[in-house]
Design a protein around this motif. Structure first.
Motif, PDB file in Angstrom:
ATOM      1  N   VAL A 209     -19.114  17.025  48.507  1.00  0.00           N
ATOM      2  CA  VAL A 209     -17.783  17.000  47.884  1.00  0.00           C
ATOM      3  C   VAL A 209     -17.408  18.428  47.519  1.00  0.00           C
ATOM      4  CG1 VAL A 209     -16.363  16.142  45.986  1.00  0.00           C
ATOM      5  CG2 VAL A 209     -18.165  14.684  46.955  1.00  0.00           C
ATOM      6  N   LEU A 210     -16.268  18.891  48.010  1.00  0.00           N
ATOM      7  CA  LEU A 210     -15.741  20.205  47.664  1.00  0.00           C
ATOM      8  C   LEU A 210     -14.438  19.996  46.914  1.00  0.00           C
ATOM      9  CD1 LEU A 210     -17.033  20.495  50.816  1.00  0.00           C
ATOM     10  CD2 LEU A 210     -16.647  22.882  50.230  1.00  0.00           C
ATOM     11  N   ALA A 211     -14.358  20.503  45.696  1.00  0.00           N
ATOM     12  CA  ALA A 211     -13.191  20.274  44.843  1.00  0.00           C
ATOM     13  C   ALA A 211     -12.495  21.594  44.522  1.00  0.00           C
ATOM     14  CB  ALA A 211     -13.599  19.566  43.557  1.00  0.00           C
ATOM     15  N   CYS A 212     -11.170  21.581  44.619  1.00  0.00           N
ATOM     16  CA  CYS A 212     -10.352  22.743  44.285  1.00  0.00           C
ATOM     17  C   CYS A 212      -9.559  22.449  43.011  1.00  0.00           C
ATOM     18  CB  CYS A 212      -9.365  23.048  45.412  1.00  0.00           C
ATOM     19  SG  CYS A 212     -10.092  23.118  47.055  1.00  0.00           S
TER      20      CYS A 212
ATOM     21  N   ALA B 141     -17.653  14.608  54.823  1.00  0.00           N
ATOM     22  CA  ALA B 141     -17.459  15.395  53.600  1.00  0.00           C
ATOM     23  C   ALA B 141     -16.115  15.033  53.000  1.00  0.00           C
ATOM     24  CB  ALA B 141     -17.526  16.898  53.886  1.00  0.00           C
ATOM     25  N   VAL B 142     -15.970  15.257  51.691  1.00  0.00           N
ATOM     26  CA  VAL B 142     -14.732  14.955  50.969  1.00  0.00           C
ATOM     27  C   VAL B 142     -14.179  16.248  50.397  1.00  0.00           C
ATOM     28  CG1 VAL B 142     -13.699  13.661  49.064  1.00  0.00           C
ATOM     29  CG2 VAL B 142     -15.567  12.642  50.396  1.00  0.00           C
ATOM     30  N   ILE B 143     -12.891  16.513  50.654  1.00  0.00           N
ATOM     31  CA  ILE B 143     -12.222  17.715  50.162  1.00  0.00           C
ATOM     32  C   ILE B 143     -11.135  17.291  49.189  1.00  0.00           C
ATOM     33  CG2 ILE B 143     -11.077  19.875  50.756  1.00  0.00           C
ATOM     34  CD1 ILE B 143     -13.758  19.602  52.124  1.00  0.00           C
ATOM     35  N   LEU B 144     -11.218  17.760  47.951  1.00  0.00           N
ATOM     36  CA  LEU B 144     -10.247  17.406  46.918  1.00  0.00           C
ATOM     37  C   LEU B 144      -9.363  18.624  46.644  1.00  0.00           C
ATOM     38  CD1 LEU B 144     -12.746  15.582  44.512  1.00  0.00           C
ATOM     39  CD2 LEU B 144     -11.416  14.607  46.399  1.00  0.00           C
ATOM     40  N   PHE B 145      -8.139  18.613  47.182  1.00  0.00           N
ATOM     41  CA  PHE B 145      -7.231  19.754  47.046  1.00  0.00           C
ATOM     42  C   PHE B 145      -6.556  19.805  45.675  1.00  0.00           C
ATOM     43  CE2 PHE B 145      -6.774  19.722  51.866  1.00  0.00           C
ATOM     44  CZ  PHE B 145      -7.540  20.866  52.022  1.00  0.00           C
ATOM     45  N   GLY B 146      -6.219  18.662  45.121  1.00  0.00           N
ATOM     46  CA  GLY B 146      -5.500  18.634  43.848  1.00  0.00           C
ATOM     47  C   GLY B 146      -5.203  17.203  43.453  1.00  0.00           C
ATOM     48  N   GLU B 147      -4.547  17.042  42.293  1.00  0.00           N
ATOM     49  CA  GLU B 147      -4.281  15.693  41.802  1.00  0.00           C
ATOM     50  C   GLU B 147      -3.345  14.953  42.746  1.00  0.00           C
ATOM     51  OE1 GLU B 147      -1.460  18.462  39.498  1.00  0.00           O
ATOM     52  OE2 GLU B 147      -3.513  18.464  40.256  1.00  0.00           O
ATOM     53  N   PRO B 148      -3.667  13.692  43.080  1.00  0.00           N
ATOM     54  CA  PRO B 148      -2.807  12.897  43.956  1.00  0.00           C
ATOM     55  C   PRO B 148      -1.671  12.263  43.170  1.00  0.00           C
ATOM     56  CG  PRO B 148      -4.739  11.632  43.371  1.00  0.00           C
ATOM     57  CD  PRO B 148      -4.901  12.979  42.701  1.00  0.00           C
TER      58      PRO B 148
END
Length: 429
Positions: free
Chosen positions: A219-222, A178-185
Protein backbone atom coordinates in the motif's frame (compact mmCIF):
# COMPACT_ATOMS: atom_id res chain seq x y z
CA UNK A 1 0.95 67.76 -12.42
CA UNK A 2 -0.78 66.89 -9.16
CA UNK A 3 -1.49 63.26 -8.25
CA UNK A 4 -4.18 61.96 -5.95
CA UNK A 5 -3.22 60.14 -2.75
CA UNK A 6 -4.21 56.80 -4.28
CA UNK A 7 -2.17 57.44 -7.43
CA UNK A 8 0.92 58.44 -5.42
CA UNK A 9 0.55 55.29 -3.31
CA UNK A 10 0.33 53.09 -6.41
CA UNK A 11 3.34 54.79 -8.01
CA UNK A 12 5.32 54.22 -4.83
CA UNK A 13 4.38 50.51 -4.84
CA UNK A 14 5.51 50.18 -8.46
CA UNK A 15 8.83 51.88 -7.65
CA UNK A 16 9.35 49.49 -4.71
CA UNK A 17 8.62 46.44 -6.87
CA UNK A 18 10.97 47.67 -9.59
CA UNK A 19 13.72 48.27 -7.04
CA UNK A 20 13.32 44.85 -5.49
CA UNK A 21 13.31 43.12 -8.87
CA UNK A 22 16.38 45.05 -9.96
CA UNK A 23 18.15 44.04 -6.77
CA UNK A 24 17.48 40.36 -7.41
CA UNK A 25 18.48 40.64 -11.06
CA UNK A 26 21.79 42.32 -10.37
CA UNK A 27 22.68 40.04 -7.43
CA UNK A 28 21.89 36.62 -8.89
CA UNK A 29 25.44 35.49 -8.17
CA UNK A 30 24.77 36.10 -4.46
CA UNK A 31 21.64 33.96 -4.32
CA UNK A 32 22.20 30.78 -2.38
CA UNK A 33 18.69 30.05 -1.20
CA UNK A 34 15.35 28.85 -2.51
CA UNK A 35 11.70 28.68 -1.48
CA UNK A 36 9.25 25.85 -0.97
CA UNK A 37 5.72 27.24 -0.86
CA UNK A 38 2.69 25.37 0.39
CA UNK A 39 -0.47 26.31 -1.54
CA UNK A 40 -3.66 25.76 0.48
CA UNK A 41 -3.70 28.12 3.45
CA UNK A 42 -0.64 30.02 2.21
CA UNK A 43 -1.56 31.20 -1.29
CA UNK A 44 -5.27 30.37 -1.47
CA UNK A 45 -8.15 29.18 0.67
CA UNK A 46 -10.27 27.03 -1.56
CA UNK A 47 -10.12 28.98 -4.81
CA UNK A 48 -9.88 32.41 -3.21
CA UNK A 49 -6.51 34.14 -3.36
CA UNK A 50 -5.31 35.29 0.05
CA UNK A 51 -4.34 38.96 0.66
CA UNK A 52 -0.83 40.17 -0.24
CA UNK A 53 0.05 36.99 -2.15
CA UNK A 54 0.68 38.70 -5.48
CA UNK A 55 2.86 41.28 -3.74
CA UNK A 56 4.96 38.44 -2.31
CA UNK A 57 5.70 36.94 -5.72
CA UNK A 58 6.38 40.30 -7.30
CA UNK A 59 9.40 40.42 -5.00
CA UNK A 60 10.74 37.18 -6.51
CA UNK A 61 10.15 37.75 -10.23
CA UNK A 62 11.26 40.14 -12.96
CA UNK A 63 9.04 42.54 -14.90
CA UNK A 64 7.98 39.70 -17.21
CA UNK A 65 6.86 37.43 -14.37
CA UNK A 66 9.88 35.12 -14.56
CA UNK A 67 11.33 33.81 -11.31
CA UNK A 68 14.69 35.22 -10.27
CA UNK A 69 14.82 33.12 -7.12
CA UNK A 70 14.45 29.31 -7.17
CA UNK A 71 10.95 28.41 -5.98
CA UNK A 72 8.80 25.30 -5.94
CA UNK A 73 5.22 24.78 -4.85
CA UNK A 74 4.85 21.73 -2.64
CA UNK A 75 1.27 20.69 -1.98
CA UNK A 76 -0.35 17.67 -0.41
CA UNK A 77 -3.15 17.88 -2.96
CA UNK A 78 -3.26 14.85 -5.24
CA UNK A 79 -6.38 15.29 -7.36
CA UNK A 80 -4.85 16.93 -10.42
CA UNK A 81 -1.87 16.87 -12.79
CA UNK A 82 1.19 19.00 -12.18
CA UNK A 83 0.62 20.91 -15.43
CA UNK A 84 -2.93 21.80 -14.45
CA UNK A 85 -1.82 23.01 -11.04
CA UNK A 86 0.98 25.08 -12.63
CA UNK A 87 -1.51 26.76 -14.96
CA UNK A 88 -3.80 27.49 -12.04
CA UNK A 89 -0.94 29.02 -10.03
CA UNK A 90 0.16 31.15 -13.01
CA UNK A 91 -3.34 32.55 -13.29
CA UNK A 92 -3.63 33.23 -9.56
CA UNK A 93 -0.21 34.86 -9.17
CA UNK A 94 0.31 36.61 -12.53
CA UNK A 95 3.71 34.92 -12.80
CA UNK A 96 5.03 32.11 -14.99
CA UNK A 97 4.87 28.83 -13.05
CA UNK A 98 6.01 25.73 -14.91
CA UNK A 99 4.99 22.15 -14.14
CA UNK A 100 8.60 21.52 -13.11
CA UNK A 101 8.03 23.89 -10.18
CA UNK A 102 5.10 21.90 -8.80
CA UNK A 103 5.39 18.97 -6.41
CA UNK A 104 2.09 17.21 -5.84
CA UNK A 105 1.70 14.74 -2.99
CA UNK A 106 2.02 11.91 -5.51
CA UNK A 107 5.02 13.31 -7.46
CA UNK A 108 7.68 11.22 -5.61
CA UNK A 109 5.95 8.01 -6.74
CA UNK A 110 8.08 8.39 -9.87
CA UNK A 111 10.90 7.08 -7.70
CA UNK A 112 9.16 3.73 -7.10
CA UNK A 113 9.79 2.02 -10.48
CA UNK A 114 9.46 -1.45 -8.98
CA UNK A 115 5.68 -0.86 -8.86
CA UNK A 116 5.24 0.77 -12.26
CA UNK A 117 4.63 -2.53 -14.09
CA UNK A 118 2.38 -4.02 -11.42
CA UNK A 119 -1.42 -4.07 -11.59
CA UNK A 120 -2.41 -1.30 -9.19
CA UNK A 121 -5.74 -0.24 -7.71
CA UNK A 122 -5.93 3.56 -7.42
CA UNK A 123 -8.15 5.56 -5.06
CA UNK A 124 -8.82 9.30 -5.01
CA UNK A 125 -10.47 12.10 -6.97
CA UNK A 126 -9.84 13.73 -10.31
CA UNK A 127 -8.16 12.09 -13.32
CA UNK A 128 -6.59 9.29 -11.26
CA UNK A 129 -5.81 7.10 -14.28
CA UNK A 130 -4.01 9.92 -16.12
CA UNK A 131 -2.17 10.88 -12.94
CA UNK A 132 -0.99 7.29 -12.45
CA UNK A 133 0.09 7.01 -16.09
CA UNK A 134 2.10 10.25 -15.83
CA UNK A 135 3.88 8.81 -12.79
CA UNK A 136 4.91 5.71 -14.74
CA UNK A 137 2.23 3.16 -13.83
CA UNK A 138 1.00 1.07 -16.75
CA UNK A 139 -1.62 -1.37 -15.38
CA UNK A 140 -4.27 0.66 -13.59
CA UNK A 141 -7.70 -0.14 -12.18
CA UNK A 142 -9.98 2.34 -10.43
CA UNK A 143 -12.47 1.76 -7.65
CA UNK A 144 -15.34 2.35 -10.09
CA UNK A 145 -13.94 -0.24 -12.50
CA UNK A 146 -13.86 -2.82 -9.71
CA UNK A 147 -17.45 -1.88 -8.88
CA UNK A 148 -18.41 -2.64 -12.49
CA UNK A 149 -16.78 -6.06 -12.44
CA UNK A 150 -17.84 -6.95 -8.88
CA UNK A 151 -21.14 -5.09 -8.29
CA UNK A 152 -21.92 -7.10 -5.16
CA UNK A 153 -19.02 -5.53 -3.26
CA UNK A 154 -20.54 -2.03 -2.89
CA UNK A 155 -23.75 -2.55 -0.93
CA UNK A 156 -24.16 0.46 1.41
CA UNK A 157 -26.21 2.67 -0.92
CA UNK A 158 -29.22 0.68 -2.10
CA UNK A 159 -29.79 3.08 -5.02
CA UNK A 160 -26.33 2.29 -6.43
CA UNK A 161 -26.68 -1.49 -6.32
CA UNK A 162 -26.34 -3.08 -9.75
CA UNK A 163 -27.38 -6.34 -11.34
CA UNK A 164 -25.56 -9.61 -10.75
CA UNK A 165 -21.94 -9.80 -11.92
CA UNK A 166 -20.90 -11.47 -15.16
CA UNK A 167 -18.94 -14.64 -14.41
CA UNK A 168 -16.66 -14.11 -17.40
CA UNK A 169 -15.66 -10.58 -16.28
CA UNK A 170 -14.87 -11.85 -12.79
CA UNK A 171 -12.87 -14.80 -14.07
CA UNK A 172 -10.75 -12.66 -16.41
CA UNK A 173 -10.04 -9.92 -13.85
CA UNK A 174 -6.25 -9.87 -13.14
CA UNK A 175 -5.25 -9.90 -9.46
CA UNK A 176 -4.42 -6.52 -7.96
CA UNK A 177 -0.74 -6.36 -6.94
CA UNK A 178 -0.59 -3.03 -5.08
CA UNK A 179 -2.89 -0.26 -3.82
CA UNK A 180 -2.18 3.43 -4.48
CA UNK A 181 -4.04 5.99 -2.37
CA UNK A 182 -3.80 9.43 -4.04
CA UNK A 183 -6.19 11.33 -1.76
CA UNK A 184 -9.58 11.37 -0.09
CA UNK A 185 -12.34 9.94 -2.32
CA UNK A 186 -15.87 11.29 -2.73
CA UNK A 187 -17.68 8.21 -1.44
CA UNK A 188 -15.67 7.02 1.54
CA UNK A 189 -17.80 3.96 2.31
CA UNK A 190 -17.30 2.54 -1.21
CA UNK A 191 -13.54 3.03 -1.25
CA UNK A 192 -13.06 1.76 2.29
CA UNK A 193 -15.06 -1.39 1.53
CA UNK A 194 -13.35 -2.21 -1.77
CA UNK A 195 -9.81 -1.43 -0.61
CA UNK A 196 -10.24 -3.72 2.40
CA UNK A 197 -11.81 -6.39 0.15
CA UNK A 198 -8.73 -6.27 -2.07
CA UNK A 199 -6.34 -6.46 0.89
CA UNK A 200 -8.21 -9.34 2.55
CA UNK A 201 -8.32 -11.38 -0.66
CA UNK A 202 -4.74 -10.70 -1.74
CA UNK A 203 -5.99 -8.80 -4.78
CA UNK A 204 -8.60 -11.36 -5.83
CA UNK A 205 -11.98 -10.04 -4.64
CA UNK A 206 -13.82 -12.84 -6.46
CA UNK A 207 -12.64 -15.40 -3.87
CA UNK A 208 -13.09 -15.48 -0.10
CA UNK A 209 -9.80 -16.75 1.36
CA UNK A 210 -9.58 -19.53 3.94
CA UNK A 211 -7.18 -17.35 5.91
CA UNK A 212 -6.57 -13.63 5.72
CA UNK A 213 -3.18 -13.10 4.03
CA UNK A 214 -0.56 -11.24 6.04
CA UNK A 215 1.53 -9.36 5.26
CA UNK A 216 -1.00 -7.86 2.88
CA UNK A 217 -0.47 -6.33 -0.55
CA UNK A 218 1.80 -3.27 -0.82
CA UNK A 219 0.00 0.00 0.00
CA UNK A 220 1.43 3.37 -1.05
CA UNK A 221 -0.39 6.38 0.40
CA UNK A 222 -0.06 10.04 -0.59
CA UNK A 223 -1.08 13.02 1.56
CA UNK A 224 -1.32 12.40 5.30
CA UNK A 225 -2.96 15.75 6.15
CA UNK A 226 -5.55 15.21 8.85
CA UNK A 227 -6.94 18.71 8.21
CA UNK A 228 -6.66 21.37 5.55
CA UNK A 229 -7.97 24.90 5.18
CA UNK A 230 -10.54 25.90 2.54
CA UNK A 231 -13.15 28.69 2.54
CA UNK A 232 -14.88 27.42 5.70
CA UNK A 233 -14.05 29.10 9.00
CA UNK A 234 -12.75 25.80 10.40
CA UNK A 235 -10.35 23.22 8.88
CA UNK A 236 -11.77 20.40 6.72
CA UNK A 237 -11.13 16.64 6.80
CA UNK A 238 -8.08 15.64 4.77
CA UNK A 239 -6.81 12.33 3.42
CA UNK A 240 -5.26 11.66 6.81
CA UNK A 241 -8.79 11.18 8.16
CA UNK A 242 -9.52 8.64 5.44
CA UNK A 243 -6.28 6.78 6.21
CA UNK A 244 -7.19 6.72 9.91
CA UNK A 245 -10.55 5.14 9.07
CA UNK A 246 -8.90 2.58 6.79
CA UNK A 247 -6.29 1.64 9.39
CA UNK A 248 -8.82 1.24 12.20
CA UNK A 249 -11.22 -0.79 10.07
CA UNK A 250 -8.44 -3.11 8.95
CA UNK A 251 -7.29 -3.56 12.56
CA UNK A 252 -10.86 -4.13 13.77
CA UNK A 253 -11.54 -6.77 11.11
CA UNK A 254 -8.20 -8.61 11.08
CA UNK A 255 -6.66 -7.86 14.48
CA UNK A 256 -3.50 -6.79 12.65
CA UNK A 257 -1.94 -3.47 11.75
CA UNK A 258 -2.19 -2.11 8.24
CA UNK A 259 1.35 -1.54 6.97
CA UNK A 260 2.43 0.99 4.34
CA UNK A 261 5.11 0.28 1.79
CA UNK A 262 5.38 4.03 1.22
CA UNK A 263 4.00 7.18 2.83
CA UNK A 264 4.37 10.08 0.41
CA UNK A 265 3.66 13.79 0.78
CA UNK A 266 4.38 16.18 3.61
CA UNK A 267 5.73 15.62 6.24
CA UNK A 268 7.55 12.65 4.68
CA UNK A 269 11.23 13.35 4.11
CA UNK A 270 11.10 11.91 0.61
CA UNK A 271 8.83 14.76 -0.52
CA UNK A 272 11.27 17.42 0.71
CA UNK A 273 14.17 15.46 -0.76
CA UNK A 274 12.37 15.38 -4.12
CA UNK A 275 11.54 19.11 -3.94
CA UNK A 276 15.15 19.87 -3.00
CA UNK A 277 16.30 18.06 -6.14
CA UNK A 278 13.87 20.06 -8.30
CA UNK A 279 15.05 23.33 -6.72
CA UNK A 280 18.66 22.42 -7.45
CA UNK A 281 17.90 21.92 -11.15
CA UNK A 282 15.99 25.20 -11.25
CA UNK A 283 18.87 27.01 -9.55
CA UNK A 284 21.29 25.71 -12.20
CA UNK A 285 19.05 27.07 -14.95
CA UNK A 286 19.21 30.49 -13.25
CA UNK A 287 23.02 30.39 -13.07
CA UNK A 288 23.06 29.57 -9.34
CA UNK A 289 25.55 26.86 -8.43
CA UNK A 290 24.80 26.26 -4.78
CA UNK A 291 21.66 26.37 -2.64
CA UNK A 292 22.72 26.62 0.97
CA UNK A 293 19.31 27.24 2.49
CA UNK A 294 15.74 26.18 1.81
CA UNK A 295 12.92 28.30 3.23
CA UNK A 296 9.75 26.25 3.60
CA UNK A 297 6.63 28.36 4.05
CA UNK A 298 3.48 26.61 5.27
CA UNK A 299 0.36 27.00 7.39
CA UNK A 300 0.27 23.66 9.22
CA UNK A 301 2.70 22.95 12.09
CA UNK A 302 1.89 19.24 11.93
CA UNK A 303 2.82 18.76 8.27
CA UNK A 304 4.58 21.75 6.67
CA UNK A 305 6.66 22.69 9.70
CA UNK A 306 7.16 19.17 11.00
CA UNK A 307 8.31 18.01 7.55
CA UNK A 308 10.70 20.91 6.99
CA UNK A 309 12.29 20.43 10.41
CA UNK A 310 12.45 16.67 9.87
CA UNK A 311 14.27 17.23 6.58
CA UNK A 312 16.64 19.68 8.25
CA UNK A 313 17.42 17.03 10.87
CA UNK A 314 18.10 14.55 8.07
CA UNK A 315 20.47 17.02 6.35
CA UNK A 316 22.35 17.64 9.60
CA UNK A 317 22.69 13.92 10.24
CA UNK A 318 23.95 13.26 6.72
CA UNK A 319 26.50 16.06 7.00
CA UNK A 320 27.74 14.67 10.31
CA UNK A 321 28.01 11.21 8.75
CA UNK A 322 30.04 12.61 5.86
CA UNK A 323 32.39 14.42 8.22
CA UNK A 324 32.81 11.25 10.25
CA UNK A 325 33.48 9.17 7.14
CA UNK A 326 36.16 11.60 5.99
CA UNK A 327 37.74 11.54 9.44
CA UNK A 328 37.75 7.74 9.56
CA UNK A 329 39.12 7.50 6.03
CA UNK A 330 41.92 9.97 6.76
CA UNK A 331 42.80 8.24 10.00
CA UNK A 332 42.92 4.82 8.32
CA UNK A 333 45.02 6.01 5.41
CA UNK A 334 42.11 6.00 2.96
CA UNK A 335 41.33 2.28 3.25
CA UNK A 336 38.54 2.30 5.82
CA UNK A 337 35.44 0.23 5.16
CA UNK A 338 33.13 3.21 4.87
CA UNK A 339 30.04 1.03 4.46
CA UNK A 340 30.43 0.17 8.13
CA UNK A 341 29.63 3.81 8.90
CA UNK A 342 26.29 3.83 7.08
CA UNK A 343 23.15 4.41 9.09
CA UNK A 344 19.46 4.30 8.37
CA UNK A 345 18.62 6.56 5.41
CA UNK A 346 14.85 6.30 5.72
CA UNK A 347 14.59 9.87 7.07
CA UNK A 348 12.39 8.90 10.03
CA UNK A 349 8.87 7.91 9.14
CA UNK A 350 9.61 6.94 5.55
CA UNK A 351 8.88 3.23 5.30
CA UNK A 352 10.40 2.74 1.88
CA UNK A 353 12.56 4.88 -0.38
CA UNK A 354 13.76 3.91 -3.84
CA UNK A 355 16.64 6.20 -4.87
CA UNK A 356 17.98 6.87 -8.31
CA UNK A 357 21.41 8.36 -9.04
CA UNK A 358 20.10 11.92 -9.25
CA UNK A 359 17.78 12.10 -6.27
CA UNK A 360 20.14 10.05 -4.14
CA UNK A 361 21.94 13.26 -3.15
CA UNK A 362 20.75 16.01 -0.88
CA UNK A 363 21.56 19.48 -2.12
CA UNK A 364 20.72 21.99 0.59
CA UNK A 365 22.84 22.56 3.69
CA UNK A 366 19.95 23.57 5.92
CA UNK A 367 16.18 23.89 5.80
CA UNK A 368 14.28 26.62 7.67
CA UNK A 369 10.57 26.43 8.45
CA UNK A 370 8.31 29.49 8.35
CA UNK A 371 4.74 29.33 9.68
CA UNK A 372 2.09 31.71 8.37
CA UNK A 373 -1.19 32.47 10.14
CA UNK A 374 -3.53 32.35 7.15
CA UNK A 375 -4.53 28.68 7.11
CA UNK A 376 -4.78 25.70 9.45
CA UNK A 377 -2.76 27.48 12.11
CA UNK A 378 -4.15 30.69 13.51
CA UNK A 379 -3.19 32.34 16.78
CA UNK A 380 -6.87 32.94 17.59
CA UNK A 381 -7.85 29.25 17.66
CA UNK A 382 -6.28 26.06 18.97
CA UNK A 383 -7.24 23.28 16.53
CA UNK A 384 -3.54 22.90 15.75
CA UNK A 385 -0.99 24.00 18.33
CA UNK A 386 2.77 24.06 18.54
CA UNK A 387 3.33 26.36 21.51
CA UNK A 388 0.64 25.25 23.94
CA UNK A 389 0.73 23.08 27.04
CA UNK A 390 -2.07 21.05 25.43
CA UNK A 391 -0.20 18.71 23.11
CA UNK A 392 -1.95 17.82 19.86
CA UNK A 393 -0.91 15.09 17.46
CA UNK A 394 -2.48 15.32 14.03
CA UNK A 395 0.41 13.50 12.36
CA UNK A 396 0.09 10.06 10.88
CA UNK A 397 0.48 7.22 13.37
CA UNK A 398 3.77 6.10 11.71
CA UNK A 399 5.47 9.42 12.49
CA UNK A 400 7.06 9.88 15.89
CA UNK A 401 5.35 12.48 18.06
CA UNK A 402 8.13 15.03 18.52
CA UNK A 403 6.88 18.46 19.69
CA UNK A 404 10.25 19.99 18.81
CA UNK A 405 9.67 19.27 15.11
CA UNK A 406 6.47 21.36 15.16
CA UNK A 407 8.38 24.47 16.25
CA UNK A 408 8.83 26.88 13.31
CA UNK A 409 11.97 28.96 12.94
CA UNK A 410 9.77 32.01 12.56
CA UNK A 411 6.07 32.91 12.48
CA UNK A 412 4.74 35.59 10.13
CA UNK A 413 1.28 37.00 9.45
CA UNK A 414 1.23 35.94 5.79
CA UNK A 415 3.37 34.83 2.87
CA UNK A 416 4.26 38.41 1.92
CA UNK A 417 5.78 39.02 5.34
CA UNK A 418 7.58 35.68 5.11
CA UNK A 419 9.19 36.53 1.75
CA UNK A 420 10.21 40.00 2.96
CA UNK A 421 11.79 38.45 6.05
CA UNK A 422 13.85 36.02 3.95
CA UNK A 423 15.05 38.72 1.53
CA UNK A 424 16.07 40.92 4.43
CA UNK A 425 17.85 38.03 6.14
CA UNK A 426 19.71 37.23 2.91
CA UNK A 427 20.68 40.88 2.43
CA UNK A 428 18.53 41.46 -0.65
CA UNK A 429 16.07 44.09 0.55
Amino acid sequence: MAFSTTTRRNLFKCMCRTTNRKTLTTQTDMLKFGFMFDIDGVIVRGKKLLPYVKEAFQLLTDRYGNFRVPAVFVTNAGNTLRQDKAEQLSEWLDVKVSSDQVVMSHSPLRMFPEFHDKHVLVSGQGPVVEIAQNLGFSKITTIDQIRQVFPNLDMVDHKRRRSSPREEDMRLFPPVEAVILFGEPVRWETNLQIIIDVLLTNGKPMFAPREIPYPHLPVLACNMDLLWMAEACMPRFGHGCFLTCLEHLYMKITGRELKYTGLIGKPSGITYHHADSILWHQAKSLGIHQLDTLYCIGDNPETDIYGANLYNRYIERRQEEQRLKVKVKNTAGGVAHLQDMDTDDDMEGLVHYSEDSETGRHFARNCHSILVCTGVYCSSRDYVTYDSSQLSNHNHRDFVLDPELKQPKIVTANVHEAVKFVLQKEGLS
